[in-house]
Design a protein around this motif. Structure first.
Motif, PDB file in Angstrom:
ATOM      1  N   LEU A 102       0.642  -0.896  -0.133  1.00 46.95           N
ATOM      2  CA  LEU A 102       0.006  -0.644  -0.159  1.00 46.95           C
ATOM      3  C   LEU A 102       0.723   1.062   0.126  1.00 46.95           C
ATOM      4  CD1 LEU A 102      -2.625  -0.933   3.052  1.00 46.95           C
ATOM      5  CD2 LEU A 102      -3.022  -0.735   0.246  1.00 46.95           C
ATOM      6  N   ASP A 103       0.605   2.680  -0.590  1.00 45.77           N
ATOM      7  CA  ASP A 103       0.723   3.434  -0.672  1.00 45.77           C
ATOM      8  C   ASP A 103       1.709   3.937   0.443  1.00 45.77           C
ATOM      9  OD1 ASP A 103       2.126   5.828  -0.919  1.00 45.77           O
ATOM     10  OD2 ASP A 103       1.469   6.594  -2.877  1.00 45.77           O
ATOM     11  N   PRO A 104       2.433   4.058   0.857  1.00 44.88           N
ATOM     12  CA  PRO A 104       2.847   4.551   1.855  1.00 44.88           C
ATOM     13  C   PRO A 104       2.358   6.153   2.394  1.00 44.88           C
ATOM     14  CG  PRO A 104       4.678   4.724   1.462  1.00 44.88           C
ATOM     15  CD  PRO A 104       3.824   3.959   0.752  1.00 44.88           C
ATOM     16  N   ASN A 105       2.081   6.361   1.484  1.00 47.20           N
ATOM     17  CA  ASN A 105       1.986   8.395   1.737  1.00 47.20           C
ATOM     18  C   ASN A 105       0.343   8.795   1.289  1.00 47.20           C
ATOM     19  OD1 ASN A 105       2.931  10.556   2.018  1.00 47.20           O
ATOM     20  ND2 ASN A 105       4.606  10.261   0.207  1.00 47.20           N
ATOM     21  N   ASP A 106      -0.696   7.428   1.365  1.00 47.98           N
ATOM     22  CA  ASP A 106      -2.024   8.004   1.369  1.00 47.98           C
ATOM     23  C   ASP A 106      -2.810   7.437   2.077  1.00 47.98           C
ATOM     24  OD1 ASP A 106      -3.178   8.718  -0.355  1.00 47.98           O
ATOM     25  OD2 ASP A 106      -3.099   8.110  -2.477  1.00 47.98           O
ATOM     26  N   TYR A 155      -3.806   5.845   7.487  1.00 49.58           N
ATOM     27  CA  TYR A 155      -2.294   5.542   6.574  1.00 49.58           C
ATOM     28  C   TYR A 155      -2.195   4.275   7.021  1.00 49.58           C
ATOM     29  CZ  TYR A 155      -1.979  10.652   5.537  1.00 49.58           C
ATOM     30  OH  TYR A 155      -2.225  11.532   4.881  1.00 49.58           O
TER      31      TYR A 155
END
Ligand code: ATP
Ligand code: SF4
Ligand code: MG
Lengths: 330, 343
Positions: A102-106, A155
């Motif tokens: 999973l995108d850590p920034n989203d 997050y």
């Protein structure tokens, strides 16, 4: 015709010590509506096979195969945009390391929104948000997430691995794929919820006719949930066939060793073999033995084993061994 | 996160203290009277000398001297120039904006060019575009600033006569200095030919800015490429691709937001290099900024100016680094969590 048909799939990469074959002529075939278990020790190349099917291996890997077909379509010959139409919609994959998938920034919610099948949405645009929220809520409930509001706002680093995995499973089934590749989908999920995931898979399989390639090293799950299995060792397929048959009578010494590592297996075993666990450990990719890769660890190994055994068939059951367990050797 | 900020501020205070200590030791070690080196007053009279001793507590221990040195500098008293006895603080206020202006424009150009090109290089990894951009950026990185500046002056300034070769603005335009930023000052002024003044200011800006932008642009390309490559091979990118997301969406919604923060933080580290090349650029293009002033001061052994320049330039770098560090923490969800604060 099998839904997924793989013949002699090899995956190689160039290392300072020369070209290394991490996956060597693997065969796999998955019929529509089937659940196939792909088992093998850590490092045997299961994830590589899965990624090769999805076509997401990085440039440094070379994939070659006599046949790599999904539903008759040659996956190796697809253009990027044709592949995109297939991936996610027809073939979907649950990854092994959930939190890094999973995108850590989203936020989780935003990423979930991106993977919803918007072409299935038939409500006018001003009701879309509601539709999306309903869909996501429904999918999350299916995988056993109750407090979906908190999860969606979080997050990835704020969620446990298990929760991330459940979210990923929910995301993958959003498109109702025909083939689901699940790479160790439950290893990070707590024991109680594992069954729920498997029941969900089973339901998808029976109601929606989803075929599943289940990658795992938990043999109990394989025994309970799959119809056929393929066993891999060190990048080679060693045995494949119907789960029940193989559990009753494995042909390959490696399969036998795997089965014996299962608790309670001895009670099921009605064969008076005296194999114990294999000595040694999986060879590293730089030091692969020639011929049968199990050779150095195999209690039945003979001189002939320096030649790679070919796949043989016996009663719908494939194995690659010069001296299968059904034959007596002196 | 607050804990992290507190640590950063703490670090900032200590770094600045060490910086002052170094400058203080330097002023002690330089030839000449300490009173003169600190205040800049040549051959002080008796009364002036007593005032300096009192101001800098020169009759007390070195630690007291150090502390009062810091106090004086923080209150804006940097002494006077050796050569013309003008207060250094006023001079700096006049010159610093010109340098910052140049640096900001150069950095903007470097980012506008470097970020997209770096992304392109990463996306076309090991293909023609990648090799081409890598080669170009290597050339850009290796060209000495002074050489490039001189060549530009010779070609565009003297041969073609397209652009003015020196200064900030033609003397025809009487623009009063308010902020020190030429373009803003023109906007604030009430001269007649504003349009022409703008044109003239921009013509003066083009060559120095582009010369100064070459190295940072090359650095930005390389940093962006490396960081983007790392992100593009990350698991979540593979997962997004496996979900059939459009490549542009994968790059711009996932890879780039993750890459941009390390890129920006690494670029801040290049700030000191940028300031150094800015000084050289200012000398070549006679840009009335702090660099030119400092280099002249070095020739004249003007110790007060040199020490003030060291303090201000180093202080500027430290402040920007700390601020960007804190901003980075505040914008990265992963790092906002408590455990990162203790690193
Ligand atoms: N990025 C990589 N670089 C080098 N070697 C790799 C890389 N990824 C995998 N390998 C090697 O390829 C082999 C197969 O890896 P793979 O991840 O497919 O194993 P696996 O069967 O999925 O194991 P596990 O059960 O631990 O997931 C391993 O020996 C591993 O060392
Ligand atoms: S081929 Fe030989 S070494 Fe390989 S598994 Fe069979 S008996 Fe063992
Ligand atoms: Mg794996």
């Amino acid at each position: 015709m099998p839904l997924l048909d793989i013949r002699n799939l090899s995956i190689e990469f160039d290392s300072p010590h020369g070209r290394i074959r991490a996956v060597d002529r693997v065969n796999l075939s998955l019929n529509p509506g089937e659940i196939l278990g792909l088992v093998g020790e850590s490092g045997s190349g299961k994830s590589l096979v899965a990624k090769a099917i999805m076509g997401i291996l990085t440039d440094r890997w070379t994939v070659s195969a006599d046949r790599l077909r999904y539903n008759g379509v040659d996956l190796l010959a697809l253009s990027a945009s044709e592949r995109r139409k297939l991936m996610g919609r027809e073939i979907a994959m649950v990854f092994q390391e959930p939190s890094s998938s999973l995108d850590p920034n989203d936020t989780v919610g935003h990423q979930f929104n991106e993977s919803l099948p918007m072409d299935e949405c038939d409500v006018p645009f001003y009701r879309r948000k509601k539709w999306r929220d309903e869909q996501i809520k429904g999918l999350l409930h299916k995988v056993g997430i109750r407090d979906h509001k908190r999860v969606l706002k979080s997050y990835p680093h704020e969620l446990s691995e298990g929760l991330c995995q459940k979210v990923l499973i929910a995301m993958t089934i959003a498109y109702k794929p025909r083939l689901l590749i699940a790479d160790e989908p439950t290893t990070v999920i707590e024991a109680g919820a594992q069954d729920q995931i498997f029941k969900l898979f089973k339901k998808l399989n029976q109601l929606n006719d989803v075929s599943i390639l289940l990658i795992t090293h938990d043999l109990e799950h394989v025994e309970n949930w799959t119809q056929t299995i393929t066993v891999m060792y060190c990048g080679q397929t060693v045995e494949s066939g119907i789960t029940k048959d193989i559990f009753k009578q494995p042909f390959h010494p490696y399969t036998m060793a795997l089965l014996q590592s299962m608790p309670h297996f001895d009670e099921m075993l009605n064969h008076k073999s005296q194999l114990t666990t294999l000595s040694g450990c999986v060879p590293s990719l730089q030091h692969l033995p020639i011929g049968c890769r199990l050779g150095p660890r195999c209690p039945r190994a003979h001189r002939k084993c320096v030649e790679t055994p070919v796949m043989e068939k016996s009663r719908g059951h494939y194995f690659s061994c010069h001296f299968p367990l059904t034959e007596n050797i002196e | 996160m607050w804990f992290y900020i507190a640590r950063r501020v703490n670090l900032f205070v200590f770094t600045v203290a060490v910086l002052f200590l170094l400058v203080f030791v330097m002023l002690n070690a330089l030839p000449g009277e300490l009173a003169t080196n600190l205040s800049g007053i040549q051959n002080p009279t008796m009364a002036q000398y007593d005032a300096i001793v009192n101001q800098y507590q020169l009759d007390k221990s070195w630690f007291n001297q150090y502390i009062s040195f810091i106090k004086q500098r923080i209150h804006g008293d940097f002494g006077v120039s050796f050569s013309d006895a003008k207060p250094i603080y006023d001079e700096m206020l006049r010159l610093l904006p010109a340098t910052i202006e140049l640096c900001i424009y150069a950095m903007t150009i470097a980012l506008l060019l470097g970020l997209p090109l770096g992304i392109i290089a990463a996306v076309y990894y090991k293909k023609f575009g990648d090799f081409f951009l890598l080669g170009t950026s290597l050339i850009g990185y290796s060209i000495p600033v002074f050489w490039l500046g001189v060549i530009a002056i010779m070609y565009f300034g003297l041969d073609l006569q397209w652009l003015p070769v020196a200064g900030k603005l033609n003397l025809l335009y009487q623009v009063e200095q308010v902020t020190g930023f030429t373009l803003i000052d023109i906007y604030l002024s009430d001269i007649q030919y504003k349009q022409l003044a703008y044109q003239d200011a921009i013509a003066h800006l083009i060559m120095p800015t582009l010369t100064l932008a070459v190295i940072p642009a090359a650095v930005v390309i390389r940093i962006t490429r490396t960081t983007m490559l790392e992100e593009l091979n990350a698991n979540y990118i593979k997962a997004a691709q496996a979900r059939g997301q459009h490549p542009l969406s994968v790059i711009f919604h996932h890879a780039l937001p993750n890459a941009i923060q390390p890129v920006l933080s690494q670029i801040t580290l290049q700030l000191s290099t940028l300031l150094t090349s800015a000084m050289v650029t200012e000398v070549i293009f006679s840009w009335p900024g702090i660099g030119q002033w400092l280099i002249q001061a070095t020739y004249q052994q003007n110790y007060t100016i040199i020490s003030a320049g060291v303090l201000v330039c180093a202080g500027f770098v430290i402040v920007v680094t700390v601020i960007s560090d804190i901003l980075l923490i505040a914008t990265t969800p992963r790092r906002r969590s408590a455990e990162y604060g203790s690193v």
